[in-house]
Design a protein around this motif. Sequence first.
Motif, PDB file in Angstrom:
ATOM      1  N   PHE A 142      14.586  25.595  31.315  1.00  0.00           N
ATOM      2  CA  PHE A 142      14.984  24.366  31.891  1.00  0.00           C
ATOM      3  C   PHE A 142      15.170  23.269  30.665  1.00  0.00           C
ATOM      4  CE2 PHE A 142      13.772  20.192  32.746  1.00  0.00           C
ATOM      5  CZ  PHE A 142      14.701  19.555  33.652  1.00  0.00           C
ATOM      6  N   ARG A 194      23.712  28.114  29.206  1.00  0.00           N
ATOM      7  CA  ARG A 194      23.386  28.949  30.225  1.00  0.00           C
ATOM      8  C   ARG A 194      24.137  28.561  31.365  1.00  0.00           C
ATOM      9  NH1 ARG A 194      18.999  25.025  31.008  1.00  0.00           N
ATOM     10  NH2 ARG A 194      18.161  25.259  28.583  1.00  0.00           N
ATOM     11  N   LYS A 195      24.403  29.186  32.611  1.00  0.00           N
ATOM     12  CA  LYS A 195      25.173  28.893  33.645  1.00  0.00           C
ATOM     13  C   LYS A 195      24.880  27.439  34.443  1.00  0.00           C
ATOM     14  CE  LYS A 195      27.242  31.655  36.048  1.00  0.00           C
ATOM     15  NZ  LYS A 195      28.867  31.285  35.844  1.00  0.00           N
ATOM     16  N   GLU A 196      23.412  27.485  34.351  1.00  0.00           N
ATOM     17  CA  GLU A 196      22.882  26.218  34.990  1.00  0.00           C
ATOM     18  C   GLU A 196      21.608  25.521  34.206  1.00  0.00           C
ATOM     19  OE1 GLU A 196      22.240  26.316  39.385  1.00  0.00           O
ATOM     20  OE2 GLU A 196      22.880  28.506  39.241  1.00  0.00           O
ATOM     21  N   GLU A 199      17.047  28.206  34.835  1.00  0.00           N
ATOM     22  CA  GLU A 199      17.541  29.500  35.142  1.00  0.00           C
ATOM     23  C   GLU A 199      15.999  30.250  35.201  1.00  0.00           C
ATOM     24  OE1 GLU A 199      20.398  31.231  32.990  1.00  0.00           O
ATOM     25  OE2 GLU A 199      21.981  30.731  34.437  1.00  0.00           O
ATOM     26  N   GLY A 236      19.481  30.537  39.379  1.00  0.00           N
ATOM     27  CA  GLY A 236      19.472  29.375  38.939  1.00  0.00           C
ATOM     28  C   GLY A 236      19.386  28.501  40.196  1.00  0.00           C
ATOM     29  N   CYS A 275      22.429  33.399  41.834  1.00  0.00           N
ATOM     30  CA  CYS A 275      21.645  34.506  41.555  1.00  0.00           C
ATOM     31  C   CYS A 275      22.430  35.900  41.303  1.00  0.00           C
ATOM     32  CB  CYS A 275      20.671  34.647  42.676  1.00  0.00           C
ATOM     33  SG  CYS A 275      19.176  35.911  42.594  1.00  0.00           S
TER      34      CYS A 275
END
Length: 383
Positions: free
Chosen positions: A170, A270-272, A275, A288, A292
């Motif tokens: 995070f 990362r995408k979010e 995660e 995230g 998923c």
Amino acid sequence: MPEGTVRIVMNGVTGRMGYRQHLVRSVLAIRDDGGVLRPDGSRLQVEPVLVGRSREKLTDIARRHDIEVVHTDLDAALAEDGASIYFDSQVTSERKKAILRAIAAGKHVYTEKPLAESVAEGLEVVDAARAAGIVDGVVHDKIYLPGLIKLKRLIDSGFFGRILSVRGEFGYWVFEGDLIPAQRPSWNYRAEDGGGVVLDMYCHWNYVLEHLFGGVEAVMTKAVTHIPQRWDEQGNVYEATADDAAYGIFELPGGVIAQINSSWAVRVDRKELVEFQVDGTHGSAVAGLFGCRIQPRVCTPKPVWNPDLPTDQDFRSQWEQVPDNQEFGNGFRAQWERFLLDADAGKRHPYDFASGVRGLQLVDAALKSSAEGVRVELAGTGR
């Protein structure tokens, strides 16, 4: 006031989270959609009553959103006819005393986390709520979000087999405030004002881990202040006295080990912004807040370590996206609706003040672990 309407005293809605997620995207969205549907088919409508320190800011919000009543005096707001619920999203240092006043006034209470600044203060609030017989709740928004709903479904279905480990990442870069204005308030970085990433985020991680895997049994954490100097909203330099990053290992039931890095001094790859990777004997998932992805055992590739050659595998393409095969709403609103129905029925809310205290216990244990360099076991709240 129309029959079937509950008035909600909302304290702290001039802040970003209080305004956007709780007022606009939750309470006002519920109001504009005609209220919450009760089990008997009738509807419970809501009407916000705003309270805070700045009448100018509150009046501007009220004008823009067709809200009739604003106050700068909490006791006057709590005395409003039909106001049966108090909501708090103030700075943490102001929360306990306001909640106790609301409880004394006989109001049901729903609050942002952390519930208080310490376990002792949290238990004081729990005892006051129990003695008054009110319905109490703490925001647990993340477990209502699509990515974690999908992850919970995978766990409940047995997809993972025996779960081995959890890895959480995070954070994002919060600007220091000199070159570019900071995107978080300056009090977040002052320990004396209730700031710190451990106090802020470990309350989240506690309920997320508890909901998915079971309560945290022990923790080891290193909390640090990577950026020692920042600039506030007026452009004044100040010393950052609160931790802005924490690196934690959490022991969970069944031998599951979770590792979660939390940082406001990291750049995102990362995408979010958050995660969680869960690995099990029969499969793995990366969740995230919204997406998923899964990789079952039968589709797991067989990489071979060879430092002499570049890898010829595109590992990220080997994961499959869990489909959005149900309709997902805003997570904050979903919990608001649950709390409103529980308060209306006089029924215990599942994410009550005691759950907020468990989050504070994890905070205390993590800070002790960091300060003393030790593993710390956790016990129940005794409530």
